[in-house]
Write an enzyme that holds these catalytic residues in place. Structure first.
Site, PDB file in Angstrom:
ATOM      1  N   ARG A 243       0.840  -1.195   0.000  1.00  7.95           N
ATOM      2  CA  ARG A 243       0.000   0.000   0.000  1.00  7.95           C
ATOM      3  C   ARG A 243       0.872   1.239   0.000  1.00  7.95           C
ATOM      4  O   ARG A 243       1.996   1.224   0.513  1.00  7.95           O
ATOM      5  CB  ARG A 243      -0.935  -0.007   1.212  1.00  7.95           C
ATOM      6  CG  ARG A 243      -1.915  -1.173   1.211  1.00  7.95           C
ATOM      7  CD  ARG A 243      -2.773  -1.178   2.452  1.00  7.95           C
ATOM      8  NE  ARG A 243      -3.707  -2.311   2.440  1.00  7.95           N
ATOM      9  CZ  ARG A 243      -3.420  -3.520   2.928  1.00  7.95           C
ATOM     10  NH1 ARG A 243      -2.235  -3.744   3.477  1.00  7.95           N
ATOM     11  NH2 ARG A 243      -4.316  -4.490   2.867  1.00  7.95           N
ATOM     12  N   LYS A 270      -2.327  -1.867   7.703  1.00  5.47           N
ATOM     13  CA  LYS A 270      -3.775  -1.702   7.786  1.00  5.47           C
ATOM     14  C   LYS A 270      -4.393  -2.756   8.687  1.00  5.47           C
ATOM     15  O   LYS A 270      -5.308  -2.467   9.466  1.00  5.47           O
ATOM     16  CB  LYS A 270      -4.375  -1.779   6.381  1.00  5.47           C
ATOM     17  CG  LYS A 270      -5.887  -1.625   6.347  1.00  5.47           C
ATOM     18  CD  LYS A 270      -6.407  -1.691   4.925  1.00  5.47           C
ATOM     19  CE  LYS A 270      -7.919  -1.534   4.881  1.00  5.47           C
ATOM     20  NZ  LYS A 270      -8.445  -1.584   3.494  1.00  5.47           N
ATOM     21  N   HIS A 333      -2.750   3.161  -5.993  1.00  3.53           N
ATOM     22  CA  HIS A 333      -3.213   1.848  -5.546  1.00  3.53           C
ATOM     23  C   HIS A 333      -3.236   0.849  -6.697  1.00  3.53           C
ATOM     24  O   HIS A 333      -3.236  -0.368  -6.478  1.00  3.53           O
ATOM     25  CB  HIS A 333      -4.616   1.979  -4.943  1.00  3.53           C
ATOM     26  CG  HIS A 333      -5.078   0.750  -4.223  1.00  3.53           C
ATOM     27  ND1 HIS A 333      -4.800   0.522  -2.900  1.00  3.53           N
ATOM     28  CD2 HIS A 333      -5.783  -0.325  -4.657  1.00  3.53           C
ATOM     29  CE1 HIS A 333      -5.323  -0.636  -2.536  1.00  3.53           C
ATOM     30  NE2 HIS A 333      -5.933  -1.175  -3.579  1.00  3.53           N
ATOM     31  N   ARG A 336      -1.027  -2.372  -6.974  1.00  6.23           N
ATOM     32  CA  ARG A 336      -1.440  -3.609  -6.308  1.00  6.23           C
ATOM     33  C   ARG A 336      -2.379  -4.415  -7.199  1.00  6.23           C
ATOM     34  O   ARG A 336      -2.266  -5.644  -7.298  1.00  6.23           O
ATOM     35  CB  ARG A 336      -2.116  -3.274  -4.972  1.00  6.23           C
ATOM     36  CG  ARG A 336      -1.141  -2.812  -3.917  1.00  6.23           C
ATOM     37  CD  ARG A 336      -1.827  -2.239  -2.696  1.00  6.23           C
ATOM     38  NE  ARG A 336      -2.724  -3.149  -2.014  1.00  6.23           N
ATOM     39  CZ  ARG A 336      -2.353  -4.090  -1.163  1.00  6.23           C
ATOM     40  NH1 ARG A 336      -1.063  -4.272  -0.900  1.00  6.23           N
ATOM     41  NH2 ARG A 336      -3.245  -4.850  -0.561  1.00  6.23           N
ATOM     42  N   HIS A 359      -3.515  -9.175   2.527  1.00  8.14           N
ATOM     43  CA  HIS A 359      -4.958  -9.171   2.717  1.00  8.14           C
ATOM     44  C   HIS A 359      -5.297  -9.996   3.945  1.00  8.14           C
ATOM     45  O   HIS A 359      -4.574 -10.922   4.316  1.00  8.14           O
ATOM     46  CB  HIS A 359      -5.671  -9.738   1.487  1.00  8.14           C
ATOM     47  CG  HIS A 359      -5.740  -8.769   0.362  1.00  8.14           C
ATOM     48  ND1 HIS A 359      -5.973  -9.146  -0.940  1.00  8.14           N
ATOM     49  CD2 HIS A 359      -5.588  -7.420   0.325  1.00  8.14           C
ATOM     50  CE1 HIS A 359      -5.972  -8.082  -1.724  1.00  8.14           C
ATOM     51  NE2 HIS A 359      -5.743  -7.023  -0.976  1.00  8.14           N
ATOM     52  N   TYR A 369      -0.355 -16.116  11.906  1.00  5.23           N
ATOM     53  CA  TYR A 369       0.962 -16.546  11.437  1.00  5.23           C
ATOM     54  C   TYR A 369       1.230 -16.130   9.993  1.00  5.23           C
ATOM     55  O   TYR A 369       2.127 -16.643   9.348  1.00  5.23           O
ATOM     56  CB  TYR A 369       1.076 -18.067  11.557  1.00  5.23           C
ATOM     57  CG  TYR A 369       1.013 -18.536  12.992  1.00  5.23           C
ATOM     58  CD1 TYR A 369       2.145 -18.522  13.794  1.00  5.23           C
ATOM     59  CD2 TYR A 369      -0.179 -18.967  13.552  1.00  5.23           C
ATOM     60  CE1 TYR A 369       2.096 -18.934  15.117  1.00  5.23           C
ATOM     61  CE2 TYR A 369      -0.246 -19.376  14.874  1.00  5.23           C
ATOM     62  CZ  TYR A 369       0.897 -19.367  15.657  1.00  5.23           C
ATOM     63  OH  TYR A 369       0.835 -19.757  16.965  1.00  5.23           O
TER      64      TYR A 369
END
Length: 395
Positions: A243, A270, A333, A336, A359, A369
């Site tokens: 990002r 985020k 953006h 991405r 994500h 993890y």
């Protein structure tokens, strides 16, 4: 009688170094703060004393409604009642009957701070303060029903802010859910409010995904003659597809060039978990070159105005515009989206791509993890992606 102000004049009012007033008449005026906020206020006299009272925030409270509220307050004055004292009494009554919506919302907000970035936390409380608290804040949360919340949300919609209305609905729903789970109320009055709002507009981040056009974009970035930090950030962004805020705020302490690794701490992500970015050879070479220029500073991409502040998202966007890429062609953006689209089409495993995009993982245990998940595959994918971009750049 109509006042002096118009919606056009209010929308065009720009912030100044100090707060200033736009007078409408009858004691009603709009105060424009240096931050850009616009507050309706009324000046009146009661028992020989001059007083002031807030009537809400523009545009949540429009010009017509502000004038209507003014007339209501004048009627209160004609009855020999001080509107300010009346409001205090109503707030006190709400507290006696149960906690007010504002009290509960602020309590909920405080408990969530540890899970949010400072920027996100500020956005949440500003939406509440500017849009919800003026109408709902002083009322007992136990007395609020869905129509009360919808009245506020529809007002935001009428201003043309459909996405803001949906975000506010989600926030109010979380507040009332917290109140129910905490035993303050029996039902969640603000649940499923979005179902009563206008359809959410579909918004896509413009992105270039055609291989030939990607190559042309990379060559344009190589030729960009602007600020050093902006130039290097744009050169690195296609390779790492993080990002914008994660790249712009990078510090040299997060990056190990010898190991070709970049570990972004949780507080800058985020999803509030650390994120691992394997660095391809091309990225390491770019960072070593940039280290000769900014390596004596904390930030990898310091701004021109202050070395203690990173470059801005608008700086990157303006650079793309100067290269000739319009808002419907490419966004920051969009890098991405470019990587996600091409890597999926190239046959890489979706789980590996999603992990590298950072994500959220639906499985909470796997999510914990995620930092090291699929790491060998991610290292291979990131180097092959970098080599692929170089082949497109070469035409």
């Amino acid at each position: 009688m109509p006042g002096k102000l118009t919606d056009t004049a209010i929308r065009g009012a720009k912030p100044r170094e100090k707060a200033y007033k736009l007078t409408d008449g009858g004691g009603l005026y709009l105060e424009v703060a240096p931050s850009g906020g616009k507050w309706w206020r009324i000046k009146y006299r009661f028992a020989g004393k001059e007083k002031r009272l807030s009537l809400g925030v523009y545009p949540a409270v429009g010009l017509r409604e502000a004038r209507a509220r003014l007339e209501t307050m004048k009627e209160t004055l004609r009855q020999g009642i001080d509107p300010g004292e009346q409001r205090k009494a109503q707030k006190a009554e709400a507290v006696v009957q149960g906690q007010t919506f504002e009290m509960v919302a602020r309590e909920w907000h405080q408990k969530k701070l540890a899970a949010w970035t400072p920027k996100h936390a500020q956005q949440i409380i500003r939406r509440l303060e500017n849009l919800a608290f003026p109408d709902l804040g002083s009322r007992s949360i136990a007395e609020l029903g869905a129509p009360d919340f919808l009245a506020v949300l529809h007002k935001v919609e009428q201003q043309g802010h459909l996405e803001t209305a949906r975000r506010l609905a989600q926030i109010c729903g979380q507040v009332t859910r917290y109140a129910r789970l905490s035993g303050m109320v029996a039902t969640d009055a603000a649940s499923h409010l979005s179902e009563a709002l206008s359809a959410k507009p579909v918004r896509h981040h413009a992105s270039i995904t055609d291989p030939q056009e990607i190559g042309a974009l990379l060559r344009a970035i190589d030729d960009y003659p602007g600020d050093v930090s902006i130039s290097f950030a744009l050169k690195i962004l296609p390779y790492v597809f993080v990002r914008s805020s994660e790249l712009r705020g990078a510090t040299w302490a997060e990056i190990d060039l010898d190991k070709a690794e970049w570990l972004i701490p949780a507080e800058r992500m985020k999803m509030r978990r650390p994120h691992f970015v394997p660095l391809a050879r091309q990225v390491v070479a770019l960072l070593r070159a940039l280290h000769n220029l900014t390596g004596n500073r904390e930030l990898v991409f310091p701004g021109t105005a202050s070395a203690s502040r990173c470059i801005s998202d608008m700086g990157l966007l303006n650079a793309l515009r100067r290269m000739g890429y319009g808002r419907d062609e490419m966004t920051v953006h969009g890098f991405r989206s470019m990587a996600s689209t091409r890597l999926n089409e190239m046959g890489y495993r979706p789980d590996v791509i999603e992990a590298q995009l950072a994500h959220a993982e639906k499985n909470s245990i796997r999510n914990a993890y995620n930092r090291a998940q699929y790491l060998p595959e991610r290292r291979t994918m990131m180097q092959e992606w970098a080599d692929y971009l170089d082949s497109l750049r070469a035409g």
